[in-house]
Design an enzyme around this catalytic site. Structure first.
Site, PDB file in Angstrom:
ATOM      1  N   ASP A   1       0.861  -1.176   0.000  1.00  0.00           N
ATOM      2  CA  ASP A   1       0.000   0.000   0.000  1.00  0.00           C
ATOM      3  C   ASP A   1       0.901   1.230   0.000  1.00  0.00           C
ATOM      4  OD1 ASP A   1      -1.835   2.024   0.368  1.00  0.00           O
ATOM      5  OD2 ASP A   1      -3.037   0.897   1.810  1.00  0.00           O
TER       6      ASP A   1
ATOM      7  N   ARG B   1      -0.031   4.305  -0.227  1.00  0.00           N
ATOM      8  CA  ARG B   1      -0.739   5.547   0.058  1.00  0.00           C
ATOM      9  C   ARG B   1      -0.254   6.203   1.345  1.00  0.00           C
ATOM     10  NH1 ARG B   1      -6.724   3.403  -0.318  1.00  0.00           N
ATOM     11  NH2 ARG B   1      -5.712   1.775   0.896  1.00  0.00           N
TER      12      ARG B   1
END
Ligand SMILES: [Zn+2]
Length: 218
Positions: A144, A146
């Protein structure tokens, strides 16, 4: 909230945050206000990250419903059943409309931050049988990519200190808490799985700690 406070310049962690525009956005769920934000990335003048705050009602009282949503072209535009993004966005808009207040922060973080082309490459790898996290790793990315600090900066700009967060993702709760936003409740934003999305959602549950039930209908 003034619609003319362009470039208010609220300071964020990595650079200045600019509210570029604020405009009425009539939707099938009601009359929202769409605010466009940019934040400088690093010191280069050219590099900005972009997000929208889609706001309904007066957010100054209590802890409004908040959904931090990352762009998913395939799920939101083309109705892809490989993931739950399109359904989650719809659920969030509906929940906010039902309460008459709340906001969606919509970030351009396609494919958990790796971009559209890499996401398609990761899908290609998943077609060959590996899971979403292994596929990201095979392409040289983290599971991930983000960073939710832009969403936190936008909440600070809107003077929102307490939220009820629509998410299944414990990382989002932590990211906001770490940024000084109190998450008074985590509310599920769960779309029932399909045969196409089940493996992806199982990986999110088992390897990324998402709070999901994952019961196939019928
Ligand atoms: Zn998606």
């Amino acid at each position: 909230m003034s619609t003319h406070e362009n470039r208010t310049g609220a300071t964020a962690q990595t650079g200045a945050l600019w509210r570029i525009a604020s405009t009425r956005l009539p939707t099938k769920w009601g009359m929202f206000e769409a605010m466009g934000y940019e934040r400088d990335v690093g010191t280069g003048a050219q590099n900005v990250e972009t997000a929208l705050a889609i706001v309904l009602g007066d957010l100054r009282q209590g802890a409004p419903l908040v959904r931090i949503h990352s762009q998913c072209l395939t799920g939101e535009v083309f109705g892809s059943l490989r993931c739950d993004c399109g359904g989650q966005l719809k659920l969030a808009m509906q929940a906010i409309a039902q309460e008459g207040r709340g906001l969606v922060i919509y970030e351009y973080q396609e494919g958990r931050g790796i971009g559209l082309m890499a996401k398609l490459q990761a899908y290609e790898l998943q077609d060959a049988g590996i899971d979403t996290i292994e596929a990201n790793h095979a392409l040289g990315f983290k599971a991930d990519f983000r960073d939710f600090s832009l969403a936190a900066a936008i909440l600070h700009d809107l003077r929102i200190k307490r939220v009820r967060l629509l998410t299944n993702n414990p990382r989002k709760v932590r990211a906001l808490s770490d940024a000084g936003i109190e998450v008074v409740a985590r509310l599920p934003c769960e779309v029932g799985p399909t045969v196409h999305s089940l493996p992806y959602l199982q990986t999110k549950k088992q390897k990324m700690g998402h709070a999901l039930n994952l019961e196939l209908p019928g």
